[in-house]
Motif scaffolding. Structure first.
Motif, PDB file in Angstrom:
ATOM      1  N   ARG A 147      -5.329   6.427  -6.967  1.00 54.07           N
ATOM      2  CA  ARG A 147      -5.362   5.005  -6.639  1.00 54.07           C
ATOM      3  C   ARG A 147      -5.653   4.148  -7.861  1.00 54.07           C
ATOM      4  O   ARG A 147      -5.355   2.958  -7.873  1.00 54.07           O
ATOM      5  N   ASP A 148      -6.202   4.754  -8.908  1.00 53.23           N
ATOM      6  CA  ASP A 148      -6.525   4.010 -10.123  1.00 53.23           C
ATOM      7  C   ASP A 148      -5.288   3.504 -10.861  1.00 53.23           C
ATOM      8  O   ASP A 148      -5.380   2.557 -11.626  1.00 53.23           O
ATOM      9  N   VAL A 149      -4.153   4.146 -10.653  1.00 52.79           N
ATOM     10  CA  VAL A 149      -2.940   3.756 -11.380  1.00 52.79           C
ATOM     11  C   VAL A 149      -1.879   3.137 -10.474  1.00 52.79           C
ATOM     12  O   VAL A 149      -0.742   2.953 -10.893  1.00 52.79           O
ATOM     13  N   VAL A 150      -2.241   2.786  -9.253  1.00 50.96           N
ATOM     14  CA  VAL A 150      -1.272   2.194  -8.323  1.00 50.96           C
ATOM     15  C   VAL A 150      -0.708   0.901  -8.885  1.00 50.96           C
ATOM     16  O   VAL A 150       0.511   0.708  -8.897  1.00 50.96           O
ATOM     17  N   LYS A 151      -1.565  -0.008  -9.352  1.00 45.95           N
ATOM     18  CA  LYS A 151      -1.074  -1.291  -9.886  1.00 45.95           C
ATOM     19  C   LYS A 151      -0.120  -1.065 -11.058  1.00 45.95           C
ATOM     20  O   LYS A 151       0.918  -1.709 -11.156  1.00 45.95           O
ATOM     21  N   GLU A 152      -0.479  -0.157 -11.936  1.00 44.46           N
ATOM     22  CA  GLU A 152       0.367   0.141 -13.096  1.00 44.46           C
ATOM     23  C   GLU A 152       1.721   0.696 -12.647  1.00 44.46           C
ATOM     24  O   GLU A 152       2.767   0.311 -13.165  1.00 44.46           O
ATOM     25  N   ALA A 153       1.701   1.586 -11.676  1.00 43.89           N
ATOM     26  CA  ALA A 153       2.943   2.176 -11.178  1.00 43.89           C
ATOM     27  C   ALA A 153       3.832   1.126 -10.526  1.00 43.89           C
ATOM     28  O   ALA A 153       5.052   1.094 -10.743  1.00 43.89           O
ATOM     29  N   LEU A 154       3.223   0.244  -9.728  1.00 47.29           N
ATOM     30  CA  LEU A 154       3.994  -0.819  -9.084  1.00 47.29           C
ATOM     31  C   LEU A 154       4.591  -1.776 -10.114  1.00 47.29           C
ATOM     32  O   LEU A 154       5.752  -2.176  -9.997  1.00 47.29           O
ATOM     33  N   SER A 155       3.799  -2.129 -11.140  1.00 44.72           N
ATOM     34  CA  SER A 155       4.311  -3.047 -12.161  1.00 44.72           C
ATOM     35  C   SER A 155       5.407  -2.404 -13.005  1.00 44.72           C
ATOM     36  O   SER A 155       6.228  -3.095 -13.595  1.00 44.72           O
ATOM     37  N   ALA A 156       5.453  -1.067 -13.036  1.00 44.05           N
ATOM     38  CA  ALA A 156       6.514  -0.358 -13.754  1.00 44.05           C
ATOM     39  C   ALA A 156       7.767  -0.195 -12.894  1.00 44.05           C
ATOM     40  O   ALA A 156       8.746   0.404 -13.322  1.00 44.05           O
TER      41      ALA A 156
ATOM     42  N   ILE B 181     -11.235  -1.869   0.963  1.00 46.74           N
ATOM     43  CA  ILE B 181      -9.845  -1.398   0.882  1.00 46.74           C
ATOM     44  C   ILE B 181      -9.256  -1.744  -0.483  1.00 46.74           C
ATOM     45  O   ILE B 181      -8.585  -0.919  -1.105  1.00 46.74           O
ATOM     46  N   LYS B 182      -9.515  -2.953  -0.953  1.00 43.12           N
ATOM     47  CA  LYS B 182      -8.985  -3.370  -2.255  1.00 43.12           C
ATOM     48  C   LYS B 182      -9.550  -2.523  -3.393  1.00 43.12           C
ATOM     49  O   LYS B 182      -8.812  -2.059  -4.264  1.00 43.12           O
ATOM     50  N   GLN B 183     -10.880  -2.305  -3.379  1.00 44.54           N
ATOM     51  CA  GLN B 183     -11.521  -1.596  -4.479  1.00 44.54           C
ATOM     52  C   GLN B 183     -11.353  -0.080  -4.426  1.00 44.54           C
ATOM     53  O   GLN B 183     -11.127   0.550  -5.455  1.00 44.54           O
ATOM     54  N   LEU B 184     -11.484   0.511  -3.247  1.00 44.05           N
ATOM     55  CA  LEU B 184     -11.448   1.973  -3.143  1.00 44.05           C
ATOM     56  C   LEU B 184     -10.069   2.549  -2.862  1.00 44.05           C
ATOM     57  O   LEU B 184      -9.787   3.680  -3.227  1.00 44.05           O
ATOM     58  N   PHE B 185      -9.221   1.755  -2.201  1.00 42.93           N
ATOM     59  CA  PHE B 185      -7.928   2.286  -1.789  1.00 42.93           C
ATOM     60  C   PHE B 185      -6.752   1.511  -2.372  1.00 42.93           C
ATOM     61  O   PHE B 185      -5.634   1.602  -1.871  1.00 42.93           O
ATOM     62  N   ALA B 186      -7.000   0.746  -3.420  1.00 38.76           N
ATOM     63  CA  ALA B 186      -5.967  -0.019  -4.124  1.00 38.76           C
ATOM     64  C   ALA B 186      -5.161  -0.886  -3.174  1.00 38.76           C
ATOM     65  O   ALA B 186      -3.977  -1.131  -3.386  1.00 38.76           O
ATOM     66  N   GLY B 187      -5.785  -1.341  -2.099  1.00 37.01           N
ATOM     67  CA  GLY B 187      -5.109  -2.197  -1.139  1.00 37.01           C
ATOM     68  C   GLY B 187      -4.152  -1.466  -0.211  1.00 37.01           C
ATOM     69  O   GLY B 187      -3.465  -2.087   0.580  1.00 37.01           O
ATOM     70  N   LEU B 188      -4.103  -0.152  -0.302  1.00 36.03           N
ATOM     71  CA  LEU B 188      -3.142   0.628   0.473  1.00 36.03           C
ATOM     72  C   LEU B 188      -3.767   1.276   1.706  1.00 36.03           C
ATOM     73  O   LEU B 188      -3.508   2.427   2.027  1.00 36.03           O
ATOM     74  N   ALA B 189      -4.601   0.532   2.390  1.00 36.10           N
ATOM     75  CA  ALA B 189      -5.219   1.032   3.619  1.00 36.10           C
ATOM     76  C   ALA B 189      -5.336  -0.149   4.573  1.00 36.10           C
ATOM     77  O   ALA B 189      -5.038  -1.285   4.206  1.00 36.10           O
ATOM     78  N   LYS B 190      -5.752   0.116   5.777  1.00 38.41           N
ATOM     79  CA  LYS B 190      -5.969  -0.969   6.731  1.00 38.41           C
ATOM     80  C   LYS B 190      -7.153  -0.630   7.616  1.00 38.41           C
ATOM     81  O   LYS B 190      -7.393   0.542   7.931  1.00 38.41           O
ATOM     82  N   PRO B 191      -7.906  -1.661   8.009  1.00 36.01           N
ATOM     83  CA  PRO B 191      -9.040  -1.401   8.899  1.00 36.01           C
ATOM     84  C   PRO B 191      -8.535  -1.071  10.302  1.00 36.01           C
ATOM     85  O   PRO B 191      -7.508  -1.590  10.734  1.00 36.01           O
ATOM     86  N   ILE B 192      -9.245  -0.189  10.973  1.00 34.53           N
ATOM     87  CA  ILE B 192      -8.905   0.159  12.342  1.00 34.53           C
ATOM     88  C   ILE B 192     -10.161   0.108  13.188  1.00 34.53           C
ATOM     89  O   ILE B 192     -11.268   0.074  12.661  1.00 34.53           O
TER      90      ILE B 192
END
Length: 121
Positions: free
Chosen positions: A14-23, A68-79
């Motif tokens: 999850r640490d590189v999600v933003k980088e991967a998306l921007s690439a 969710i933003k900090q731990l899951f790079a925004g790729l989760a949802k509350p249930i």
């Protein structure tokens, strides 16, 4: 390996999600892969946890979107889920709406219940 073309698919943290998306890479996630739960032990024998206002205040005081933003790079949802043993709460109930983040209502409920300033442990 994805950058150099040595691989077409790879697992990333999850640490590189933003980088991967921007690439320009596509991120694929697995739905319903995990659930983070808070289950205090012996909560029903505690006068504090036996009060629904206190349990609701805990839910309202947790900023799930920030987690969710900090731990899951925004790729989760509350249930939402029904209370019960951990084994039965590994999936949420999609018909239930999770509590919103509302710290002011949480504070009001704590004050109403008379727990403000108390050591609850």
């Amino acid at each position: 390996m994805l950058r150099t073309g040595e691989a077409d698919i790879a697992r990333i943290s999850r640490d590189v999600v933003k980088e991967a998306l921007s690439a320009g890479l596509k991120i694929v996630t697995k739905e319903n892969a995990a659930v983070v739960t808070f289950s205090p032990n012996m909560q029903w024998t505690s006068p504090v946890f036996s009060d629904v206002r206190f349990r609701k205040a805990i839910n309202l005081a947790i900023d799930k979107e920030a987690i969710i933003k900090q731990l899951f790079a925004g790729l989760a949802k509350p249930i939402a889920m029904y209370p019960g043993p951990n084994i039965s709460t590994v999936e949420g109930d999609l018909t239930l709406k999770p509590y919103p983040y509302d710290p002011q209502e949480a504070k009001r409920l704590v004050k109403e219940g008379g727990w403000k300033g108390m050591n609850l442990i």
